[in-house]
Design an enzyme around this catalytic site. Structure first.
Site, mmCIF file in Angstrom:
data_model
loop_
_atom_site.group_PDB
_atom_site.id
_atom_site.type_symbol
_atom_site.label_atom_id
_atom_site.label_comp_id
_atom_site.label_asym_id
_atom_site.label_seq_id
_atom_site.Cartn_x
_atom_site.Cartn_y
_atom_site.Cartn_z
ATOM 1 N N LYS A 267 74.566 134.852 -100.804
ATOM 2 C CA LYS A 267 73.688 133.767 -101.259
ATOM 3 C C LYS A 267 73.676 133.692 -102.782
ATOM 4 O O LYS A 267 73.311 134.652 -103.454
ATOM 5 C CB LYS A 267 72.251 133.996 -100.748
ATOM 6 C CG LYS A 267 71.214 133.005 -101.311
ATOM 7 C CD LYS A 267 69.807 133.269 -100.761
ATOM 8 C CE LYS A 267 68.767 132.390 -101.456
ATOM 9 N NZ LYS A 267 67.384 132.668 -100.996
ATOM 10 N N ASP A 272 65.740 129.798 -107.972
ATOM 11 C CA ASP A 272 65.015 129.229 -106.841
ATOM 12 C C ASP A 272 63.587 128.912 -107.248
ATOM 13 O O ASP A 272 62.704 129.770 -107.209
ATOM 14 C CB ASP A 272 65.033 130.225 -105.661
ATOM 15 C CG ASP A 272 64.289 129.686 -104.452
ATOM 16 O OD1 ASP A 272 63.970 128.475 -104.437
ATOM 17 O OD2 ASP A 272 64.031 130.473 -103.520
ATOM 18 N N LYS A 279 57.284 126.911 -105.835
ATOM 19 C CA LYS A 279 56.687 128.247 -105.778
ATOM 20 C C LYS A 279 55.521 128.340 -106.759
ATOM 21 O O LYS A 279 55.504 127.623 -107.757
ATOM 22 C CB LYS A 279 57.737 129.293 -106.189
ATOM 23 C CG LYS A 279 58.782 129.564 -105.121
ATOM 24 C CD LYS A 279 59.718 130.679 -105.551
ATOM 25 C CE LYS A 279 60.778 130.942 -104.502
ATOM 26 N NZ LYS A 279 60.244 131.489 -103.250
ATOM 27 N N ASP A 290 67.885 135.323 -107.374
ATOM 28 C CA ASP A 290 68.150 134.808 -106.027
ATOM 29 C C ASP A 290 69.652 134.615 -105.762
ATOM 30 O O ASP A 290 70.039 134.106 -104.715
ATOM 31 C CB ASP A 290 67.378 133.494 -105.813
ATOM 32 C CG ASP A 290 66.958 133.287 -104.371
ATOM 33 O OD1 ASP A 290 66.941 134.275 -103.615
ATOM 34 O OD2 ASP A 290 66.653 132.132 -104.008
ATOM 35 N N ASP A 349 61.658 125.391 -99.851
ATOM 36 C CA ASP A 349 61.812 126.748 -100.383
ATOM 37 C C ASP A 349 62.568 127.656 -99.400
ATOM 38 O O ASP A 349 62.942 128.779 -99.747
ATOM 39 C CB ASP A 349 60.428 127.335 -100.697
ATOM 40 C CG ASP A 349 60.502 128.534 -101.619
ATOM 41 O OD1 ASP A 349 61.589 128.787 -102.191
ATOM 42 O OD2 ASP A 349 59.467 129.214 -101.772
ATOM 43 N N GLU A 351 65.605 127.551 -98.646
ATOM 44 C CA GLU A 351 66.880 126.933 -99.007
ATOM 45 C C GLU A 351 68.071 127.857 -98.753
ATOM 46 O O GLU A 351 69.189 127.386 -98.556
ATOM 47 C CB GLU A 351 66.860 126.504 -100.486
ATOM 48 C CG GLU A 351 67.208 127.591 -101.526
ATOM 49 C CD GLU A 351 66.248 128.772 -101.539
ATOM 50 O OE1 GLU A 351 65.114 128.627 -101.045
ATOM 51 O OE2 GLU A 351 66.635 129.854 -102.027
ATOM 52 N N ARG A 353 68.944 129.761 -96.248
ATOM 53 C CA ARG A 353 69.580 129.568 -94.935
ATOM 54 C C ARG A 353 70.369 128.254 -94.887
ATOM 55 O O ARG A 353 71.341 128.138 -94.149
ATOM 56 C CB ARG A 353 68.516 129.650 -93.832
ATOM 57 C CG ARG A 353 67.428 128.634 -93.954
ATOM 58 C CD ARG A 353 66.180 128.998 -93.153
ATOM 59 N NE ARG A 353 65.337 129.986 -93.836
ATOM 60 C CZ ARG A 353 64.230 130.500 -93.329
ATOM 61 N NH1 ARG A 353 63.802 130.137 -92.121
ATOM 62 N NH2 ARG A 353 63.517 131.374 -94.015
HETATM 63 N N1 BES Z 1 64.494 133.530 -102.387
HETATM 64 C C1 BES Z 1 63.359 133.419 -101.536
HETATM 65 C C2 BES Z 1 63.004 134.742 -100.876
HETATM 66 C C3 BES Z 1 62.315 135.751 -101.747
HETATM 67 C C4 BES Z 1 60.993 135.590 -102.113
HETATM 68 C C5 BES Z 1 62.981 136.904 -102.108
HETATM 69 C C6 BES Z 1 60.385 136.557 -102.880
HETATM 70 C C7 BES Z 1 62.354 137.862 -102.870
HETATM 71 C C8 BES Z 1 61.051 137.704 -103.259
HETATM 72 C C9 BES Z 1 63.635 132.414 -100.434
HETATM 73 O O1 BES Z 1 64.423 131.341 -100.778
HETATM 74 C C10 BES Z 1 62.311 131.864 -100.022
HETATM 75 O O2 BES Z 1 61.696 131.226 -100.826
HETATM 76 N N2 BES Z 1 61.898 132.149 -98.795
HETATM 77 C C11 BES Z 1 60.663 131.734 -98.311
HETATM 78 C C12 BES Z 1 60.850 131.278 -96.893
HETATM 79 C C13 BES Z 1 59.652 130.565 -96.310
HETATM 80 C C14 BES Z 1 59.430 129.254 -97.005
HETATM 81 C C15 BES Z 1 59.895 130.375 -94.837
HETATM 82 C C16 BES Z 1 59.689 132.909 -98.361
HETATM 83 O O3 BES Z 1 60.095 134.030 -98.090
HETATM 84 O O4 BES Z 1 58.533 132.686 -98.718
HETATM 85 ZN ZN ZN Z 2 65.742 131.640 -102.305
HETATM 86 MN MN MN Z 3 63.278 129.753 -101.618
#
Ligand code: BES
Ligand code: ZN
Ligand code: MN
Length: 500
Positions: A267, A272, A279, A290, A349, A351, A353
């Site tokens: 990825k 992000d 966020k 990210d 967010d 994104e 996947r």
């Molecule tokens: N890059 C983030 C995941 C992440 C968050 C990694 C904090 C490390 C620390 C990912 O793109 C994301 O934002 N995931 C969301 C998914 C949710 C919206 C289903 C998450 O984990 O909050």
């Molecule tokens: Zn992300």
């Molecule tokens: Mn995200």
């Protein structure tokens, strides 16, 4: 930093410092015993005074030890010999390196490959020492001026003169160097900020490695190429960004022509922000990390090129920036992935996947033996497992077991979570084949369930590295994980040759 393996006479060697181990309860290691003998009991006399206990991380610097030509002896605590693990061994080396750094020592002889350990062979100790020393020498390029690494020449003392043992030790050194270099490559890419490390920058670095290594070819697909491939999920993520998306493909041909490759997918979200599902502000800077999945697969390509592994490996890096904008995807938008399956984007967010699913579909064209994707995919994984193991999910248990083994062997561990069909329902959408989020429960698993819908034809595993890819707080910085795990996994696919 230059690291070598040598058989050294500890009594006569002229060096600024010899490093030797002390076990728990002030017990001397083999080389500490030798130093003690040559110095007529000086070392044991110092130990009796109680300045060092032998606990892991303890150090004691001795000057002008009688009977030796070395200027100093650094004693390092190694804990209980029977408790020695690869993680502890790394700690022992890095506390030695820090003590040498504090004393501004440039050159040293480290005699720690003689630790009496069932779980760690001397060759494994050499490999781990090399890895840890390289890790210690890393400085972020934009700050290197302020705090340059002093320690730059290390000889690892290896007393066994038998040809087979010497050969193993040399191989261990080579593996340690390759992993250390790959890992530091990943850390540097991870640490670079989003305004420098864009998808275009990542593509340029990958192309440079393609020029540097004769067995490596890098191809970069741009937006138009991806449009032709109908990568509607991937492209939807970069719609809000001013910086164009890239799909980076690195093909390493170390095996026979036509041998099916192992494929790594990383990825590469270079920043992000969350997009329209923005966020919160706290620690948002950390979302420059990210792209650590991408960094780790690029770093692994460096490691395997250094090792010249006799297999074929392809790295695929979908890289985008996720930003809010008038042109960005909105909650409720429906996109069509390369596989033809439609996705309702309920949260912009989620994104990672969306870019991974198209990259995974693309990987099919290589007819891979196995595909492993690596991604900072879910905050939920940090909650579930913390900062120690990566989360592992797979549609084939044999592959999962091989990855778990590689994690244990390299000290860069993973922990498996269930990829049961029971969780698939959470991805139901009223308007598309699936939604891109599955609600609050089991977020790491539902993310993997989403990906599993694009990997039905593959032997596939997913590593969620959200908890392990970087450290927050005072020591903020990319860790370079899981380069050791991935390199180990690939070495293990080359027969017994690389086992130490
Ligand atoms: N890059 C983030 C995941 C992440 C968050 C990694 C904090 C490390 C620390 C990912 O793109 C994301 O934002 N995931 C969301 C998914 C949710 C919206 C289903 C998450 O984990 O909050
Ligand atoms: Zn992300
Ligand atoms: Mn995200």
């Amino acid at each position: 930093m230059e690291i070598s393996v040598k058989n050294i006479n500890l009594e006569t060697v002229k060096t600024p410092c010899i490093v030797a181990g002390i076990y728990d309860k002030r017990k001397l290691s083999g080389s500490a015993k030798q130093l003690d003998m040559h110095s007529a009991g000086y070392i044991s006399k110092m130990l009796k005074r109680g300045d060092i206990s032998g606990a892991v991380g303890d150090t004691l610097m001795l000057h002008d030890v009688p009977g030796l030509q070395a200027e100093r002896v650094l004693l390092v605590g190694c804990g209980k010999a029977s408790d020695l693990s690869n993680l502890r061994y790394r700690e022992i080396i890095s506390s030695s390196a820090s003590a040498l750094d504090r004393a501004k020592i440039k050159k040293a002889v480290i005699s720690l490959a003689d630790l009496d350990s069932k779980p760690l062979s001397p060759a494994q100790q050499i490999r781990l020492a090399t890895e840890a020393l390289l890790q210690n020498s890393y400085r972020f390029s934009m700050m290197a001026k302020d705090n340059p690494a002093v320690l730059d020449r290390i000889s690892l003392h290896f007393a066994d003169k038998r040809a087979a043992a010497v050969k193993k030790a040399k191989l261990a050194l080579q593996i340690g160097k390759a992993i250390g270099e790959g890992r530091n490559t990943a850390r540097e890419l991870g640490n670079l900020p989003g305004n420098i490390c864009t998808p275009t920058y990542l593509a340029k670095q990958a192309s440079n490695f393609g020029k540097q290594y004769s067995k490596l070819k890098t191809t970069v697909l741009n937006q138009k190429d991806m449009e032709k491939l109908k990568m509607g999920a991937l492209l939807s993520v970069s719609k809000g960004s001013r910086t164009p998306p890239k799909l980076i493909v690195m093909e390493y041909n170390g095996g026979k022509k036509g041998d099916r490759p192992y494929v790594l997918v990383g990825k590469g979200v270079t920043f992000d922000s969350g997009g329209i599902s923005l966020k919160p502000g706290a620690a948002m800077d950390e979302m420059k990390f990210d792209m650590c999945g991408a960094a780790s697969v690029i770093g692994t390509m460096v490691s395997i090129n250094e090792l010249k592994l006799p297999i074929n490996v392809v790295a695929i890096v979908p890289s985008v920036e996720n930003m809010p904008d008038g042109a960005a995807s909105k909650p409720g938008d429906i996109v069509t992935s390369m596989s033809g399956q439609t996705i309702e984007i309920l949260n912009t967010d989620a994104e990672g996947r969306l870019i991974l699913c198209d990259a995974l579909s693309y990987s099919e064209k290589f007819k891979p033996k196995a595909v492993i994707d690596v991604a900072t995919l879910t905050g939920a994984c940090v909650i579930a497992l913390g900062a120690h193991p990566a989360g592992l999910l797979s549609n084939q248990q044999k592959l999962a077991d091989q990855i778990l083994d590689a994690g244990n062997e390299s000290g860069d561990r993973a922990w498996q979570l269930p990829l049961w069909d029971d969780y698939q329902d959470q991805l139901k959408s009223n308007f598309a084949d699936m939604a891109n989020i599955g609600g609050r429960e089991a977020g790491t698993i539902t993310a993997a369930c989403f990906l599993s819908r694009f990997t039905k034809k593959l032997h596939w595993a997913h590593l969620d590295i959200a908890g392990v890819a970087w450290h927050g707080g005072k020591q903020k910085g990319a860790s370079g994980r899981p380069v050791p795990l991935l390199t180990q996994y690939l070495m293990d696919r080359c027969g017994k040759h690389y086992s130490l």
